[in-house]
Design a protein around this motif. Structure first.
Motif, PDB file in Angstrom:
ATOM      1  N   TYR A 186      -5.829  -4.078   5.518  1.00 44.12           N
ATOM      2  CA  TYR A 186      -5.544  -2.666   5.292  1.00 44.12           C
ATOM      3  C   TYR A 186      -5.863  -1.897   6.564  1.00 44.12           C
ATOM      4  CZ  TYR A 186      -5.238  -3.281   0.234  1.00 44.12           C
ATOM      5  OH  TYR A 186      -4.863  -3.659  -1.014  1.00 44.12           O
TER       6      TYR A 186
ATOM      7  N   ARG B 127      -6.906   5.606   2.447  1.00 41.16           N
ATOM      8  CA  ARG B 127      -6.461   6.269   1.219  1.00 41.16           C
ATOM      9  C   ARG B 127      -5.792   7.608   1.563  1.00 41.16           C
ATOM     10  NH1 ARG B 127      -9.109   5.927  -4.282  1.00 41.16           N
ATOM     11  NH2 ARG B 127     -10.123   4.257  -3.191  1.00 41.16           N
TER      12      ARG B 127
ATOM     13  N   ALA C 133      -2.328   7.005   2.935  1.00 43.68           N
ATOM     14  CA  ALA C 133      -1.406   6.664   1.845  1.00 43.68           C
ATOM     15  C   ALA C 133      -1.037   7.915   1.049  1.00 43.68           C
ATOM     16  CB  ALA C 133      -2.030   5.610   0.932  1.00 43.68           C
TER      17      ALA C 133
ATOM     18  N   THR D  10      -5.038   6.439  -7.814  1.00 41.11           N
ATOM     19  CA  THR D  10      -4.838   5.648  -6.600  1.00 41.11           C
ATOM     20  C   THR D  10      -5.590   4.341  -6.762  1.00 41.11           C
ATOM     21  OG1 THR D  10      -4.713   7.636  -5.241  1.00 41.11           O
ATOM     22  CG2 THR D  10      -5.138   5.575  -4.102  1.00 41.11           C
TER      23      THR D  10
ATOM     24  N   ARG E  69      -5.985   0.245  -4.931  1.00 37.84           N
ATOM     25  CA  ARG E  69      -5.682  -0.681  -3.842  1.00 37.84           C
ATOM     26  C   ARG E  69      -5.644  -2.076  -4.433  1.00 37.84           C
ATOM     27  NH1 ARG E  69      -9.949  -0.595   0.856  1.00 37.84           N
ATOM     28  NH2 ARG E  69     -10.995  -1.905  -0.656  1.00 37.84           N
TER      29      ARG E  69
ATOM     30  N   TRP F 299      -1.254  -0.008  -1.511  1.00 35.30           N
ATOM     31  CA  TRP F 299      -1.777   1.139  -2.247  1.00 35.30           C
ATOM     32  C   TRP F 299      -0.797   1.431  -3.368  1.00 35.30           C
ATOM     33  CZ3 TRP F 299      -6.464   3.068  -1.543  1.00 35.30           C
ATOM     34  CH2 TRP F 299      -7.095   2.871  -0.310  1.00 35.30           C
TER      35      TRP F 299
ATOM     36  N   GLY G 197      -0.263  -1.599   2.660  1.00 33.04           N
ATOM     37  CA  GLY G 197      -1.559  -1.206   3.205  1.00 33.04           C
ATOM     38  C   GLY G 197      -1.698  -1.411   4.692  1.00 33.04           C
TER      39      GLY G 197
END
Length: 102
Positions: free
Chosen positions: A38, A42, A45, A60, A62, A67, A85
């Motif tokens: 990744y 966050r 994304a 949300t 992962r 994501w 990601g």
């Protein structure tokens, strides 16, 4: 004796591993975001999801190198977006015509 017992319990509490229930997702159980590739945070994304029409983010997650985001569009439709990601590429985009959940 009581002081020794309290000290022992405190030491055990510090030395005990964190429970798996605190894990963010199944990728964190396998080594964390850096090891799983990744590079997208966050927040990154979320910016991509907003650029695709998500005005409100409800969830949300992962998982498996991507994501997964669920939310609502400005006009009240439910939207789900899967974002790679690593690259930030849109893997899947689904907009529901119903507005029941938004």
């Amino acid at each position: 004796m009581k002081t020794l017992m309290i000290a022992s319990l405190a030491l055990l509490a510090v030395a005990a591993p964190a429970p798996l229930a605190l894990a963010d997702d199944d990728d964190s159980l396998r080594g964390g975001s850096a090891e799983r590739g990744y590079t997208l945070s966050r927040d990154d994304a979320a910016q991509i999801a907003r650029a695709e029409g998500m005005s409100r983010i409800k969830e949300t997650e992962r998982d498996d190198g991507k994501w997964e985001m669920e939310g609502c569009t400005r006009d009240g439709r439910e939207i789900e977006i899967d974002i790679d990601g690593r690259s930030g590429a849109i893997l899947e985009l689904e907009i529901d015509e119903d507005d029941d959940d938004c």
